[in-house]
Design an enzyme around this catalytic site. Structure first.
Site, short mmCIF file in Angstrom:
data_model
loop_
_atom_site.label_atom_id
_atom_site.label_comp_id
_atom_site.label_asym_id
_atom_site.label_seq_id
_atom_site.Cartn_x
_atom_site.Cartn_y
_atom_site.Cartn_z
N ASP A 89 -3.17 3.93 11.91
CA ASP A 89 -3.17 2.56 11.38
C ASP A 89 -2.15 1.73 12.14
O ASP A 89 -1.04 2.20 12.42
CB ASP A 89 -2.85 2.58 9.88
CG ASP A 89 -3.21 1.27 9.20
OD1 ASP A 89 -4.13 1.27 8.35
OD2 ASP A 89 -2.56 0.24 9.51
N ILE A 90 -2.50 0.50 12.43
CA ILE A 90 -1.63 -0.38 13.21
C ILE A 90 -0.39 -0.79 12.40
O ILE A 90 0.63 -1.19 12.98
CB ILE A 90 -2.44 -1.62 13.68
CG1 ILE A 90 -1.85 -2.22 14.93
CG2 ILE A 90 -2.58 -2.66 12.57
CD1 ILE A 90 -2.79 -3.21 15.62
N ASN B 108 -9.94 1.94 -0.11
CA ASN B 108 -9.89 0.60 -0.71
C ASN B 108 -11.31 0.05 -0.70
O ASN B 108 -11.98 0.07 0.34
CB ASN B 108 -8.95 -0.30 0.09
CG ASN B 108 -7.50 0.10 -0.10
OD1 ASN B 108 -7.11 0.57 -1.16
ND2 ASN B 108 -6.70 -0.04 0.95
N HIS C 170 -13.67 3.09 5.56
CA HIS C 170 -12.62 3.86 6.22
C HIS C 170 -11.80 4.57 5.16
O HIS C 170 -11.53 4.00 4.10
CB HIS C 170 -11.72 2.96 7.08
CG HIS C 170 -11.20 1.77 6.36
ND1 HIS C 170 -11.98 0.64 6.15
CD2 HIS C 170 -10.01 1.51 5.77
CE1 HIS C 170 -11.27 -0.26 5.48
NE2 HIS C 170 -10.07 0.25 5.22
P1 5GP Z 1 -8.05 -1.88 4.16
O1 5GP Z 1 -7.05 -2.86 3.67
O2 5GP Z 1 -9.35 -2.56 4.53
O3 5GP Z 1 -8.26 -0.70 3.27
O4 5GP Z 1 -7.43 -1.25 5.46
C1 5GP Z 1 -7.57 -1.77 6.74
C2 5GP Z 1 -6.48 -1.15 7.57
O5 5GP Z 1 -6.78 -1.38 8.92
C3 5GP Z 1 -5.10 -1.73 7.31
O6 5GP Z 1 -4.23 -0.70 6.85
C4 5GP Z 1 -4.69 -2.31 8.66
O7 5GP Z 1 -3.32 -2.11 8.95
C5 5GP Z 1 -5.59 -1.56 9.62
N1 5GP Z 1 -5.92 -2.30 10.83
C6 5GP Z 1 -6.34 -3.60 10.91
N2 5GP Z 1 -6.60 -3.93 12.17
C7 5GP Z 1 -6.36 -2.82 12.92
C8 5GP Z 1 -6.46 -2.55 14.32
O8 5GP Z 1 -6.83 -3.40 15.14
N3 5GP Z 1 -6.14 -1.30 14.73
C9 5GP Z 1 -5.73 -0.33 13.83
N4 5GP Z 1 -5.43 0.86 14.34
N5 5GP Z 1 -5.63 -0.56 12.51
C10 5GP Z 1 -5.94 -1.79 12.06
#
Ligand code: 5GP
Length: 114
Positions: free
Chosen positions: A30-31, A87, A100
């Site tokens: 995760d970034i 999520n 994811h």
């Molecule tokens: P969500 O909030 O949808 O469950 O999680 C999305 C996740 O994707 C977040 O934890 C966010 O930090 C991660 N994320 C968003 N953009 C990128 C990206 O470009 N690269 C990576 N590796 N993670 C990302």
């Protein structure tokens, strides 16, 4: 449907720090990590969220689940344990509309989550 950031990572259009991949999933860091180990596991078969699981082949879902476990194994998290988070939708603050699994580990995690 418009491509998400994870479609682009799967297509190799955007770089990612990949820790595991096989025919069914890709897993990358995760970034914005929320734990010492924070990895996202994404199935190659597109779906928006776990809410769509009933519409998909159980074999695809099983391979996804195995991909999550194999990724945690690759990270060395089996002994200490880890958390898997999906999520899903607005209230859970899902920000990327491509399913994811978050794997979180490497420290004692709080329960219940916020
Ligand atoms: P969500 O909030 O949808 O469950 O999680 C999305 C996740 O994707 C977040 O934890 C966010 O930090 C991660 N994320 C968003 N953009 C990128 C990206 O470009 N690269 C990576 N590796 N993670 C990302």
């Amino acid at each position: 449907m418009e491509d998400t950031i994870f479609d682009k990572i799967l297509a190799g259009e955007i770089p990612a720090d990949t820790v595991f991949e096989n025919d069914h999933v890709i897993a990358f860091r995760d970034i914005s990590p929320q734990a010492p180990e924070h990895v996202l596991v994404v199935p190659r078969n597109r779906m928006t969220s776990i809410a769509e699981a009933p519409d998909h082949d159980p074999a695809v879902l099983g391979h996804f689940l195995q991909g999550i476990a194999l990724t945690a194994e690759r990270l060395g998290l089996e002994e200490g344990g880890y958390r898997v988070v999906f999520n899903t939708g607005r209230d859970a603050q899902q920000t990327v509309a491509y399913i994811h699994a978050h794997i979180l580990g490497g420290r004692k995690l709080q329960w219940p989550p916020g």
